[in-house]
Every structure is written in C-alpha cells, then in structure tokens.
Design a protein around this motif. Structure first.
Motif, PDB file in Angstrom:
ATOM      1  N   PRO A   1     -11.215   2.477  -1.766  1.00 29.83           N
ATOM      2  CA  PRO A   1     -10.661   2.070  -3.067  1.00 29.83           C
ATOM      3  C   PRO A   1     -11.309   0.825  -3.671  1.00 29.83           C
ATOM      4  N   PHE A   2     -11.927  -0.048  -2.850  1.00 26.82           N
ATOM      5  CA  PHE A   2     -12.482  -1.281  -3.411  1.00 26.82           C
ATOM      6  C   PHE A   2     -14.007  -1.382  -3.266  1.00 26.82           C
TER       7      PHE A   2
ATOM      8  N   GLY B   1     -15.820   1.693  -3.198  1.00 27.91           N
ATOM      9  CA  GLY B   1     -16.341   2.995  -3.596  1.00 27.91           C
ATOM     10  C   GLY B   1     -17.064   3.623  -2.411  1.00 27.91           C
TER      11      GLY B   1
ATOM     12  N   TRP C   1     -16.733   3.659  -8.994  1.00 23.82           N
ATOM     13  CA  TRP C   1     -15.984   2.827  -8.042  1.00 23.82           C
ATOM     14  C   TRP C   1     -16.880   1.810  -7.339  1.00 23.82           C
TER      15      TRP C   1
ATOM     16  N   LYS D   1     -18.285  -1.166  -7.711  1.00 23.80           N
ATOM     17  CA  LYS D   1     -18.298  -2.337  -8.578  1.00 23.80           C
ATOM     18  C   LYS D   1     -18.114  -3.604  -7.748  1.00 23.80           C
TER      19      LYS D   1
ATOM     20  N   TYR E   1     -16.320  -7.111  -6.685  1.00 19.35           N
ATOM     21  CA  TYR E   1     -14.884  -7.380  -6.528  1.00 19.35           C
ATOM     22  C   TYR E   1     -14.501  -8.626  -7.335  1.00 19.35           C
TER      23      TYR E   1
ATOM     24  N   HIS F   1     -13.192  -6.491 -12.649  1.00 21.91           N
ATOM     25  CA  HIS F   1     -13.263  -5.158 -12.049  1.00 21.91           C
ATOM     26  C   HIS F   1     -12.032  -4.838 -11.206  1.00 21.91           C
ATOM     27  N   ARG F   2     -11.387  -5.892 -10.679  1.00 24.16           N
ATOM     28  CA  ARG F   2     -10.140  -5.641  -9.947  1.00 24.16           C
ATOM     29  C   ARG F   2      -9.055  -5.141 -10.879  1.00 24.16           C
TER      30      ARG F   2
ATOM     31  N   ASN G   1      -9.888  -1.590 -11.659  1.00 12.66           N
ATOM     32  CA  ASN G   1      -9.626  -0.841 -10.437  1.00 12.66           C
ATOM     33  C   ASN G   1      -8.123  -0.545 -10.309  1.00 12.66           C
ATOM     34  N   TRP G   2      -7.308  -1.557 -10.558  1.00 13.00           N
ATOM     35  CA  TRP G   2      -5.848  -1.370 -10.478  1.00 13.00           C
ATOM     36  C   TRP G   2      -5.408  -0.292 -11.464  1.00 13.00           C
TER      37      TRP G   2
ATOM     38  N   ARG H   1      -6.320   3.212 -10.385  1.00 17.56           N
ATOM     39  CA  ARG H   1      -5.502   3.686  -9.273  1.00 17.56           C
ATOM     40  C   ARG H   1      -4.085   4.034  -9.711  1.00 17.56           C
TER      41      ARG H   1
ATOM     42  N   ASP I   1     -17.266   3.695 -18.540  1.00 16.44           N
ATOM     43  CA  ASP I   1     -18.271   3.377 -17.527  1.00 16.44           C
ATOM     44  C   ASP I   1     -19.671   3.730 -18.021  1.00 16.44           C
TER      45      ASP I   1
END
Lengths: 388, 388
Positions: free
Chosen positions: A235-236, A238, A324, A326, A328, A332-333, A336-337, A340, A353
C-alpha cells in the motif's frame, strides 16, 4: 533502520489498514498444485526453454552492467549463510506468540527492513522441487522444508532511482539486485538470531528461495495481488520492493491479510498493461489459474524482455509507471489515503496520474553511467543508450 | 537507500554546511606518529594488556547477547570479500573527478548509506601495522595500502533504539554491530563496483580496518571531533553512527571539512563527561596528543566499561545522552539549525536538553528481551536487568 531515521516502530502505518480474514485474491488451496522452482520465467530462460539466444543472454543480463553485477556478486557471497546451527535449548522468552511476533518484526525493522509481516507458511507456498540455475546439472531436487511460520521482509528499490529511470534502461536490474541483496542480508541475520533463540530458521532470498513469495506476502498482510502478473503491491511502496523470507518453527502470531481497494483500482487503471514494453501484462479480467483468481501474465514475454533487453539491463517498467510507486511525502500520503478509502476518487486519481506526467523518466535525476560488458570479459564500453 | 524512502540525492543537507579548508581540530601531520591497530582499546583488551579478566570477557562481550551475536556473525561472514580482482581495463567514464565523486556518493546512497564523504587518504590515517584479535598469533603485520582516496560511508545506529535504551544495557552492542555490518555490506559492494570500473578498491569496516577512521571523517567533511574521545560527531546524526571506508585509486574530488560550531558546543556542554559510567571522558580542555589537538579520553576506562559490563553488552552512554543524537523531525531540525548557526543560543539549548529530560531511557519503547549466554555454550538465560 526501517527506511526512516525518524520512524515509529514500523516504517509505514500498516496497523491502520483494514484487515480481512482472506486475501482479496481468491485462493482455493485444494485446487493448488505445488509448483517447482523450475517453472519460473528466469529458470526457464536459464534452462533453454526460451531458446539458445535467451539462455546465453541469461548468463550476462545481470553482470553486463557493473552496478547490478557488483550487487549480485555480494548477494551470491552471502548464500552459504542462509541456514545454520540451532541452539540446543530454547531461550526463556515470553509465552505469548503476539509478543514474539512483535519482537521479531521490531528486530527486522532495527536491521533496516522497510516493511515486515508474519504468517503461517502455507504448504502450497513451498516449492515441490528446487532448481538452481547456478547448478543446473543437479536438476530438480525435492524441497525439504518443515517450518511452520514465515516472516516476510520487504526492502524498497529506491524511490529516487525509480523516479529517474525509464523503466528498462541500464539501472533497472540494479534496483532489483539492491533490494534482493539488502533484504537477503537482513533475513540471513534475523534467521541466525532466531536460531540462537533455539528455533530452526532459514533465510530465503533471490535467487535462493525454497518458497514462493507472493502467497506469503498476501497472507502476511503486506499487500494485495496486482494486475502486474504475480506481483503483490504494497500500500505504501507499490510494486517497488523485493522480499526476503525467513521460515521458522518459532511460535509466532500471524498477521491478517489487508484490503485497501486494490482489486477495484487495478481493474480500472491498466497503466502497467498499457506501458509494458513486452505486452506481457493483460488488460483483461482476472482468471482462475492453479487455484488462484488473478490477472494473467505472459511469463515468457516478460522473461524475454527482461533477460533479452539489449538497450538496458532488465526491465521494471511496470514498477516505474505504477501510480502506487510514489515517494512517501505528505502530498502523496494524502492521495494514497484517498485512493485507499474513497473508491469514487480512484478514476480521478488514475486520470490525474497521467495528467501530471507520472511514469516518465526524469533525466535530471539520472545518477548512473550507462556501461556494458559486451563480451563477458570485464571490459566495459558505452552502450547505445536507450531512452523512450 | 539513504535512510529515507523519500530523499534528495543525499539523505541530509550536507551541502548546506559551512566548508572550511582545515578541520576544526588542529592537526599537525608532521607531528603525527602513525599508529598501529594494536594500540586500540579493544585490541589491548583482547591481547591481555588490561588483565586476564578483561581478556576473557573480550571473547564473550558481543556474542553473549543473541542480537549482537547474530549480527557480528554476519559481519564476520563478509570479511573475505573486502578485496578482489580489479578489471584489467578502466571503464570509459567522464574525465572529471567532481562528476566521479558525485557518482560514487550517489551509488553509496542508492545502497542505503546514511551519509557519504570523500577525501584524499592521509598517510597518517593508514595503520603502520595491523593486528587481528581473531588471529592474535599472527602478531603485528605491516599494513600495505597504497590507495590515494577514501570514501567514508556512515550508517545510523537507529534513533528509535537510541531513544529507548539506557546507554549500557543489553542492546547497546547490537546498535554498534548493526551499523558496522550494514556499512560493511555497503562498502564491500561499492568497492567491488569500483574494481569493476577498473580501479583498485578495498573495503574497511569494524573490526577489519587498515585505516584509522576519525581523521578520514574529518577530512571528508562528515563531522567535527567531539568531546567523546576520538569520536567524530555528525551534524545530523550526532555520534549515533558507525563508519565503513572504501579506499581506492579511482580519481575522486575530495570534499572539504565542515564547521558547524561543535568545538564551542562541546566546550560548554560536557553532558557525555557527566554521564559516562566509567569516567573515561574528560570535562577539561583540549590537549595536543600525537599531532592532534583534541579532548583527551581514557581508553582503558572506556574499553574496560564496554568489554567488562556485566549488566549489559557494551556501552554507548555517550551516544545515548549527546544532545546531537536526535530524530530528524521538523522540530529537531529547527533546533539543530539554531545550534549550528546561533552561538548565543547554545547555552540555552544545552540547558533545555536536560530540562526536557533527553538522555533518559524510554522503557515504553523497549523492544528487545534481555538475555545472556552466561557460559559461552549457547544457552540463554535472563540476566539481572540493568536500568539506571
């Protein structure tokens, strides 16, 4: 360290993810035929199944570039230390597998793993037979591994290099080798520690595995199966990681699989399929294959591209272009959140993207020199450079 | 990777530091007598200079705790790979040492170094003689090392563990061993890469050094000499790191020494001297010793504490309590900037560090189990726990 000089006990907030009882990829254990290592694309290339040219290329496709060559040399140097003597008496440890799991994970993070998970070792994840392309004369030998549990150790392939490279240029294999060797170093050390505690333990890392990695990562809650064939997506990070495994008889409490919406995301995105230079990745639907329901991949096309690439060393275009993959960072977090947790936002994320130009090489960040050992004699020359 | 999944080309903003022509520690090369490895505190303990009890303890002080034991085992496994074959022909690289230095540093960061610097290898930094406490019968052997340049590779000892531990409890040696082994792994791989480029290169890491580390770190701009005896302090990790060195004949452009105000800071702070459980660190002024002007240290007291510690494995109390041993968070980066750039703020910083309770163990973060191999037979028991 875990990838951060300032970290919580784990590098990424894995504990915040939704846990599920079964992986989001349907697995029917009764229908799974245990596979032999010989069936992997690389082993097939090495053994000549894909023709003489690829068999010959296989011997040079990693050492032809000096960074991947040096790292693979180090990776191979460590191979004799995968297993060793187990202490005759178990250490006086807490009688609580939850505490022991946490401790083993903490130790792996201390050794600078980027993500760590624990599961029971599924029988179907153990190769029926091993096959060494370093010693092909030995043929296929039955795998003997009776361990109960598995600890999976992930190491990032380096976000900065991923941002810089084109996907299939000269640095590509080096990113894999760095994560292979580094996760192997951690796994070997961790396995020795567990043996000193009095429990059998063995380290597995590329290309020295007795186990099949993807089902272990799914069961250990480190990712979901992605459209990129047989590749678990974290998930973080990719798909931008490699995994080493420690199998052991130490009593450990397993993690649970995770669901962060990837099956829906990959069903829509298809960027890897679009960008794959070999056309190995399907843009169609999932199919049942050997007891797993997953997106199919043409391993022959994939292995042929990676091993046979004459304009670089290896290929990781799917890793490069995946939305995915990317850094951190706070920005991007947040994205990402959203990806998800907000399903309706995914189509905009996928559209954005491309719009933002992600997945293209950033030449200003290129730090390596393109070099090729053309004839396997250690003489390096400047190859025809490859840029998309 | 460099310690960050999201990083610039270097982990820390080393390029923002003030560079100076000479290290802030006065060095008079003409007055320096080259030292032999045998003169180090650990070698003296191993050879029996500090008595039979310490000589006996020396054999067990690392393996008596299973994490440090496992890491040291791995560190020793890699020792045969410090040197190797150099390619017969040099690679077609840019004819610009500045570019080559940058590339070698980028490669070390790719291999997950935390800080990297380059200098010309001073003759006085090469041991006159080597001494192996793994093979003491061989005695002292003259060091043959003709390399021109040195690349220093630093690896953090893990900020999280530094925050948790007391300074001299059971995990202490493991922090050193982790940084030794990890920096060694990086140095060995980097040296092999340089040899593939056609230049001689050799990796040095604890306890397999042909060179004395502190002057190399000073010349390579990775820190200033601190009050903690013979210990170079990094502006962003403090003393919380270990260093491996690659010596090479590759043409490289040297970095310049740095000045971030540490001589003034250490003159005032004295926290390490106050907290050292062995009284080895002076709270007095600098003295000239063998051509260096530095704070003196009683290496016998220091080695006796570390090797002889019966309530833990090793000692890193000075590393633990140093106000520069902080996580790399926005808050601590701001304080760090102030300490480096605003001399009048230093006395408040030093006062505030005690006031905030820094330097005390955080038991809630303790992740290891206290265990001891009491008799060297591999049987682990729970030792009398040590907490300040």
């Amino acid at each position: 360290m875990s990838g951060y000089l300032d970290r919580n006990w784990e590098t990424f907030p894995m504990h915040k993810l939704m846990r599920v009882d079964q992986p989001t990829t349907k697995i029917v254990p009764d229908k799974i035929r245990r596979v032999t290592e010989r069936e992997s694309g690389f082993c097939k290339a090495a053994a000549g199944d894909y023709g003489d040219r690829l068999q010959k290329e296989f011997r040079r496709f990693v050492p032809k570039f000096p960074i991947s060559g040096a790292i693979a040399w180090m990776r191979d140097n460590m191979q004799p230390f995968r297993d060793g003597h187990t202490a005759a008496k178990t250490a006086p440890l807490p009688d609580n597998p939850i505490q022991l799991s946490r401790h083993i994970k903490e130790t792996a993070y201390f050794l600078r793993a980027d993500s760590v998970g624990v599961c029971e070792l599924p029988e179907y994840a153990v190769y029926s037979h091993g096959f060494s392309f370093k010693n092909m004369d030995a043929g296929e030998t039955p795998t003997r591994l009776q361990h109960k549990n598995a600890v999976a150790i992930l190491v990032d392939q380096d976000e900065r290099t991923n941002h810089a490279f084109a996907g299939n240029d000269w640095i590509s294999n080096s990113m894999s080798m760095m994560s292979y060797a580094t996760s192997g170093f951690i796994a070997i050390t961790l396995a020795e520690y567990i043996r000193r505690l009095g429990y059998a333990a063995k380290a597995h890392y590329a290309p020295y595995y007795d186990v099949l990695v993807p089902p272990i990562l799914l069961m250990a809650g480190l990712g979901e199966m992605s459209r990129i064939g047989d590749t678990v997506l974290h998930p973080f990070m990719g798909p931008r990681f490699k995994a080493a495994i420690v199998t052991t008889n130490m009593p450990l409490h397993p993690d649970k699989p995770i669901d962060f919406g990837l099956q829906d995301f990959c069903a829509r995105c298809k960027k890897c399929a679009r960008e794959c230079p070999s056309g190995a990745i399907s843009d169609g639907d999932k199919v049942m294959h050997n007891g797993y329901e997953k997106w199919p991949v043409d391993i022959k096309k994939c292995a042929t591209m990676r091993v046979g690439n004459q304009h670089g060393s290896g290929c990781g275009t799917c890793v490069k272009v995946c939305p995915w993959s990317k850094p951190y960072t706070p920005f991007h977090r947040a994205i990402n959140w959203t990806m998800r947790n907000v399903p309706v936002a995914r189509r905009f994320g996928i559209w954005g993207d491309d719009l933002m130009g992600y997945g293209k090489p950033d030449n200003a960040q290129k730090w390596w020199f393109d070099l090729e050992d053309k004839n396997g004699d250690g003489f390096l020359s400047i190859p025809r450079s490859y840029r998309k």
